[in-house]
Design a protein around this motif. Structure first.
Motif, PDB file in Angstrom:
ATOM      1  N   SER A 395       0.660  -1.248  -0.036  1.00 46.90           N
ATOM      2  CA  SER A 395       0.098  -0.193   0.206  1.00 46.90           C
ATOM      3  C   SER A 395       0.649   1.005  -0.155  1.00 46.90           C
ATOM      4  N   ASP A 529      -0.578  -4.936   5.350  1.00 49.58           N
ATOM      5  CA  ASP A 529      -1.225  -5.557   4.081  1.00 49.58           C
ATOM      6  C   ASP A 529      -0.780  -6.220   4.009  1.00 49.58           C
ATOM      7  N   PRO A 549      -4.769  -1.824  -1.704  1.00 50.77           N
ATOM      8  CA  PRO A 549      -4.301  -0.686  -2.747  1.00 50.77           C
ATOM      9  C   PRO A 549      -5.212  -0.583  -4.101  1.00 50.77           C
TER      10      PRO A 549
END
Length: 627
Positions: A395, A529, A549
């Motif tokens: 991200s 993430d 993302p």
């Protein structure tokens, strides 16, 4: 590196100037050009040879500006009308002798380096039988600042003075240069003589092997990889220190040793495959692998070992079901989700070869948060990776700076802990730029460095001194690190107390100071993430969010990445962040029950000691290997 072209230009102009002023001739101008060259050459040679192997590095140093300076001195004397004098002959002979001495010094330096470059570098192994002497002084081994660097200085200075005062000054300078070279060679010959027995590499390897054999290791933990990947093994060291089985750690890259956290277990680094093959340990029957690497095949081809892939984290990323994993006899995963992951992927790992062992490293993780003046958010993005899965991408590139900027805008109601992945920025310059931007944002939010920061740096330097026991080269360090650093834990605890004392400052954390699980204990919520960080955080039983993302549909994302099932999702536009921050402030979390269910699926059943399932699996495998 930006200064390198300028420095090279200065050096070339200085050497050219020496020949021009020698032809003129002008003693003072010659001396000025020589002074500039002497200042520029060490910088140029050291930077140009950075990363070179010792042989070309020594060769470049021996053939550096000394030859040109000496030649220019002879030209200067000839142009000054001294070409037919006896003094000129003495200077010429001195010049040749000086170059011979530089070659001799370079040869001795290579010999010392070769002797002290052990075929097996160790930690926590008694090497007293090898009688390793102290390393030579660093300045003595430094071609750029050591005694050999400027032995031609008297000759050049004498030639410059000789233009006005007579050739005897040049002859005297040549004699002084030769004497300086002889002294330098003698100084280096002493450590060369003392280290000569270490040149017998076979005997050194045999001695190290016998010392390791004496501990009768049952388990080999094997690790090879990029130097940035040391964290993959460091995460296992506390587990290996706690296990009741006798363990030896085998590395393949000697540069990995300084990056290894302290451990009580014997550590042996064997860079050459032939030395690994000769390093037989009859008592060891099980080999554990923390990462997939090409060098793993060097041990995998040894039939006496039952091989196990233990990995370095349990996550939904493709690295957790790598097809290479099928080469191992067994694959150990944390919980049922790990087993399902391999079955679903179809990479060739048989279900009968998968063993659930929990996450044995999780005992430091507490279900409560260390009290702080305000809620703490831990942001731990993954790196850009090799796998190319857009849903599991970092991200950092798409939303990292915006996320951090939003969190910092809420101060003083929010404290941020930023923990980047150790490999961040190694593949994608955009990730590196985003990381740098976040660091700048945090520094600005903190208002710059404080006296406490300076005190922490001093304490960190003390920690490093304890961590890297011994001084000198790798041979002396291996000798002095025969036992674990006794005060490492105490010094580390002191540093951590000081680090967390100010509960209001935003922090950037990395490595083992402080460790990931220590960050868990000081965080109220996690933003991460798709990675093993999310899986491990379930042991803390706190709210968390997984970055999305790529902006995938929430249901699709949670189905693809099961670890996100009990977490909030934060899209690229930061939608979902406010809801998570409400949980950090103490608002009821509707996902709490789901976290408990998911924890059992991803990490296995809760046991009083997370190490217990791992120990049982290891015991069972050792019994089968012995049978």
């Amino acid at each position: 590196m930006k200064k390198l072209p300028l420095t090279v230009g200065v050096l070339l102009l200085a050497l050219l100037g020496m020949f021009v002023t020698a032809v003129v001739p002008s003693g003072w101008a010659y001396a000025m050009c020589a002074a500039v060259g002497y200042l520029a050459e060490p910088v140029v040679v050291k930077r140009v040879t950075s990363g070179m192997q010792p042989l070309p590095r020594v060769g470049l140093s021996v053939a550096s500006g000394s030859v040109l300076r000496g030649s220019s001195a002879l030209v200067l004397l000839a142009r000054a009308g001294e070409g037919g004098s006896g003094a000129f002959v003495l200077v010429a002979l001195g010049f040749l002798a000086m170059q011979a001495l530089r070659v001799a010094y370079g040869g001795l330096l290579l010999y010392v380096w070769w002797c002290r470059r052990l075929p097996a570098v160790t930690r926590n192994v008694d090497l007293s039988v090898l009688r390793i002497p102290d390393a030579p002084p660093r300045r003595l081994m430094d071609l750029y600042r050591g005694p050999i660097a400027f032995i031609d200085l008297p000759l050049v200075a004498g030639a410059a003075v000789a233009v006005e005062a007579g050739a005897r000054w040049a002859a005297g300078g040549a004699a002084a240069a030769v004497l300086a070279g002889v002294v330098a060679v003698v100084l280096l010959a002493v450590p060369a003589w003392r280290s000569r027995h270490l040149a017998a590499k076979g005997r050194v390897l045999d001695a190290v092997r016998e010392q390791v054999r004496a501990s009768e290791p049952e388990v080999v933990v094997y690790f090879s990889g990029d130097l940035h990947s040391a964290y993959q093994l460091n995460g296992w060291l506390p587990v290996l220190d706690r296990t009741k089985r006798r363990v030896v750690i085998v590395l393949r890259e000697r540069e990995m040793l300084p990056r290894l956290d302290p451990t009580t277990r014997p550590v042996v680094c064997l860079p050459l495959g032939k030395d690994l093959a000769a390093f037989e340990l009859p008592s060891a029957r099980v080999a554990l692998f923390a990462a997939n690497a090409a060098n793993n095949t060097h041990l995998l081809r040894m039939p006496q070992f039952r091989s196990v892939y233990i990995g370095h984290g349990d996550s939904d990323k493709p690295t957790s079901f790598n097809p290479f994993t099928k080469v191992y006899d067994e694959v150990w995963v944390a919980g049922p989700a790990g087993r399902e992951r391999y079955a679903r992927s179809g990479v060739g790992v048989a279900d009968t070869d998968v063993v659930e062992v929990g996450r044995p490293s999780l005992w430091p993780v507490a279900a409560t948060t260390v009290a702080a003046p305000q809620p703490t958010v831990l942001y731990a993005p993954t790196w850009e990776g090799f796998h190319g899965d857009e849903g599991a991408a970092t991200s950092l590139i798409t939303m990292g700076p915006a996320l951090v900027r939003t969190l910092l805008a809420r101060q003083p109601s929010i404290r941020l802990l930023y923990r980047p992945h150790p490999l961040t920025g190694t593949l994608d310059r955009r990730a590196k730029a985003a990381h740098a931007e976040i660091l700048a944002l945090i520094e600005a939010a903190n208002g710059g460095a404080t006296e406490d920061d300076a005190r922490l740096e001093r304490m960190a330097a003390r920690l490093d001194a304890v961590r890297h026991a011994g001084r000198g080269d790798e041979a002396q360090t291996a000798r002095d690190a025969a036992r674990p650093a006794a005060d490492w834990e105490a010094v580390l605890a002191e540093w951590q107390d000081a680090y967390w004392a100010d509960g209001t400052r935003h922090r950037v954390t990395a490595g083992s100071r402080p460790g990931l699980y220590d960050c868990f204990n000081h965080a109220d919520v996690l933003i991460a993430d798709v990675s093993g960080v999310v899986t491990d955080f379930l042991a803390a039983d706190k709210p968390y969010a997984v970055a999305n993302p790529a902006g995938l549909d929430a249901d699709v994302f949670r189905e693809r990445y099961p670890a996100a099932a009990a977490g909030h999702l934060i899209g690229p536009d930061l939608a979902g962040l406010d809801e998570l921050l409400d949980r950090a402030g103490g608002a009821p979390d509707p996902l709490a029950h789901e976290r408990g269910r998911l924890r059992a699926r991803l990490l296995g059943p809760v046991e009083a000691d997370p190490l217990a399932p791992f120990e049982r699996a290891l015991d069972a495998l050792l019994r089968r290997a012995a049978g």
